[in-house]
Design an enzyme around this catalytic site. Sequence first.
Site: not given
Length: 946
Positions: A630, A632-635, A637, A651, A747
Amino acid sequence: MGSRIPVWMLIAFSQVIVITAVTNQNDVAVLNAIKSSWQNLPPDWSGSDPCGSNWEGIKCTNSRVISLVLAGMGVKTNTIGDIPSLSQLEYLDLSNNKGIKAPLPPTIQNLKNLTTLILVGCNFFGPIPDSIGSLEQLVFLGLNNNSFTGNIPRSIGNLANLLWLDLTDNQLRGAIPVSNETDPGLDFLVKARHFHFANNQLSGVIPFRLFSSSMSLIHVLFNNNQLSGKIPSSMGLVDTLEAIRLDSNSLDGNMHRNITNLKRVGELYLSNNNLSGPFPNLIGMESLFYVDMSNNSFDASDIPTWFSLPSLTTILMDKTQLQGEIPSDVFQPQLQRLGLSNNALNGTLDVGNSYRSDLIVDLTNNSIGDFTQKSEYNMNLILANNPLCEGGTTGRYCSARNPNLPNGFPSNNNCPPVRCPSDKILSPNCACTHPYTGTIYFLSYSFSNLENSTYYMLLHDALISAFRSSQLPVESISVSNARVNEFSYLQYTLHVFPSGQDFFTRSTISSIGTVINRQNLFSLPQFGPLFFLDDSYCCFPGNKSSNHGIIIGAAVGGCVILLLIALAITYAIYQKRNATRAKHSNPFASWALDNGSIVGGVPQLKGARWCSFEELKRCTNNFSEENLIGSGGYGQVYKGTLDSGHVVAIKRAQQGSLQGAHEFKTEIELLSRIHHKNVVALVGFCYEQGEQMLIYEYISNGTLKDNLTGKAGMRLDWVKRLRAALDSAKGLTYMHELANPPIIHRDIKSTNILLDDNLIAKVADFGLSKLLGDDSKGYVSTQVKGTLGYMDPEYYMTQQLTEKSDVYSFGVVLLELLTARSPIHKGKFIVKEVNEAIGKSGDLNGLYRILDPSLGSSQNLGGLTEFLNLAMSCVRDSGVERPKMGEVVREIERIIDLAVLSLDAESASSFLSQNKGEVGDLYHPYGDSVSDVSSLTLPFETELRR
Ligand SMILES: *[C@@H]1O[C@H](CO)[C@@H](O)[C@H](O)[C@H]1NC(C)=O
Ligand SMILES: *[C@@H]1O[C@H](CO)[C@@H](O)[C@H](O)[C@H]1NC(C)=O
Ligand SMILES: *[C@@H]1O[C@H](CO)[C@@H](O)[C@H](O)[C@H]1NC(C)=O
Ligand SMILES: *[C@@H]1O[C@H](CO)[C@@H](O)[C@H](O)[C@H]1NC(C)=O
Ligand SMILES: *[C@@H]1O[C@H](CO)[C@@H](O)[C@H](O)[C@H]1NC(C)=O
């Protein structure tokens, strides 16, 4: 530095107590009073904080005790004490404690929020207090198998929500109370599905007024009382009825046609009465499986044609003045038992050639002179005391055969020849342990062939899956020794074997009992309603009455302490070594300021551990593409397997999402404190070489969204969706109401709810927002993609974050469960769409258009209206009008009850329509049904038109 480690461990442990000393003082006082006057309570009832320190048998919400379950624990008391002062109690189960020899006090009325009261198999005595009629929330009332005396209180008629009323096996007397102009009566209970009043001393006539067409009863079990007079014709108005037991009373007269035409009745027991008049014609009972009218005074009659109804498995008509020949078409392929002893049947017996090989036929004491299949037949037939068997004839049909009962299921025959110590029993999986044993009694059932092990298997499978879905540590179970007792109850011996250790804890014993007696987790269509009475358990850990338990308990306890000490020492040594090795491999080195002290002190972690960058790199194959699951904006997974063997999701924050050391430490401290089975657990973290990684348990079955759209390979059915909703709601409730400080997820969405192997849902991705930095502006701008449809509009406008923002997002997830659509679908917003769909027509019809078609026919989705109402209340514009998550949990629990109850009816009707008239056993569906859709639309309309 090594010497400091045990110190923070101590701090961490002591904090558990400090943080959670929150139980309401009134409830603490009540429980302490109970503790000082009852015997054999769980030994872990100690300390001043029952809720925070998880006293066995207690559940709390908002520091108040809401559930007290002490089933099968062997507790002893002469009074239930101050339990009525636990004013927020919703669930009370004290079943299977023969040592409770107490009256039920009138103060029970103080439990205004009680929904479930289960007191099966204790020694309660004295009258059932009138005040019980003020427990208006009560849904389930099980007072069976006690010594209650006096009348059935007419005030029970006030319990408008009651679904289940079980008073079986007490010493209740007097008439069945019905209403008059001034007083309530049981005829008011129009929602009730179950009237179980058997084995009492009730007398008088069965009141005509008791039954009406507005009732929803499926089980009327009045057997073994002293009821007299005619069976009221009004019973024929209750067309939901599925099982009727009026046997062993003093009923007389003939049966009204309206009763013999009830189309859903599967079991009809009228034996041992004085019923008279023409032999009843049951041709209109088209679902009939089991009929017993033995020992009545009907007019002499030939065998009626309805004996050949293709659904019948069991016909028992001993001593009913039947005469003439038996037509061969009575021997239908589904017939399992035919009991016609002590009649005047004559002529030549011809059983045709479509009977089953396991058919049991008892024709003892008739006038049958010959038998066509004399030399060749294959069933269990008894013709003793017929002319055919007189004068020295010795056909094998002339004497009874012993039934050939299966050994039990599953058996342990395949185990190596081990001999267990005398006090243990070999489980089907070949372990010597102390099983929890007892007897399950079925009050009515649709089959008779106890020699067929298929029924053992069905029972076994239903129970084991109920235990599994409750996550009880059950290694295996076995069912054995099927028999029908003097009251025509079908009973089985049950052994439940523990897993992990060789005995059960009190809470597990208690949960097992409650799972069986509350019987909402499994459906046993062939078996019908039941109760479970246990043999008191031998081997609780720490039980004074059992030396064995003490030894085990002490041994286990000792081991744990030794292990902890060993761990602490090992850890200290390990840390010391690391400290003297490379600086960056010290987990806390990165937090060290130049002077060597740690920012804000050493992190206080509970359960989560530090992992080295090297280990994570290795276990993710150097953060390879294949391991990426996975992003996302954070990095990103990654999936990986730690050296310990644990499969985890890692993560990894990317540059730009990194937090300051202080924030990261605060975050892992916060996340490591979260321990709940419906929240994905943080197992570790990495903070070195400029990396920030959070390591979570890996959840195997994918996201809720994938399981709705079919992407995960399966689509959840209605009940599984409800369970997923319940699980995730519980996870969120924990965050909002029990975590300290409370945590807002920010979220919630269907891709942040994961399902494990057992389809238990877990809320994932706490801390995401933190990883992105704490300012809500950053949150909004980065999170807009993909999750816009979940965002609380009030929060969006005011920037004021509260728990109710999560409730809003959760409401959107509930709507997804209904429609399997994304929150924003072809440019339309799901909340608006649902509002429009139902707004126009004002009833459910509109909803059906956007309901997920894979849910099947919407009429069969029990609790659908309630679920929709709940979802819409979660997405109300104003946060204060939305329910709290704890309330959401309770409502979903109620909805699941509705859904499970209606499930049986649904599988039943589809089963019947598929199988009607076909060869094979017809199983009779028990359980409740939601058939009256019109009654559901009213609350729905009022709710949505507001
Ligand atoms: C019962 O529970 C509700 C919330 O579910 C609460 O508002 C109410 O005060 C409770 N009633 C009593 C009598 O405690
Ligand atoms: C209703 O029944 C109660 C209890 O049997 C009795 O006391 C009362 O007088 C009755 N009321 C009427 C109007 O018959
Ligand atoms: C029998 O049923 C019919 C139709 O359901 C009803 O009109 C009639 O009143 C019933 N008779 C009795 C005696 O209950
Ligand atoms: C059988 O019994 C019926 C009624 O009692 C009688 O009419 C008939 O003759 C009998 N048949 C034989 C073969 O005995
Ligand atoms: C046992 O019951 C099952 C289910 O009704 C049936 O399919 C099977 O044939 C039966 N077994 C025997 C030996 O009759």
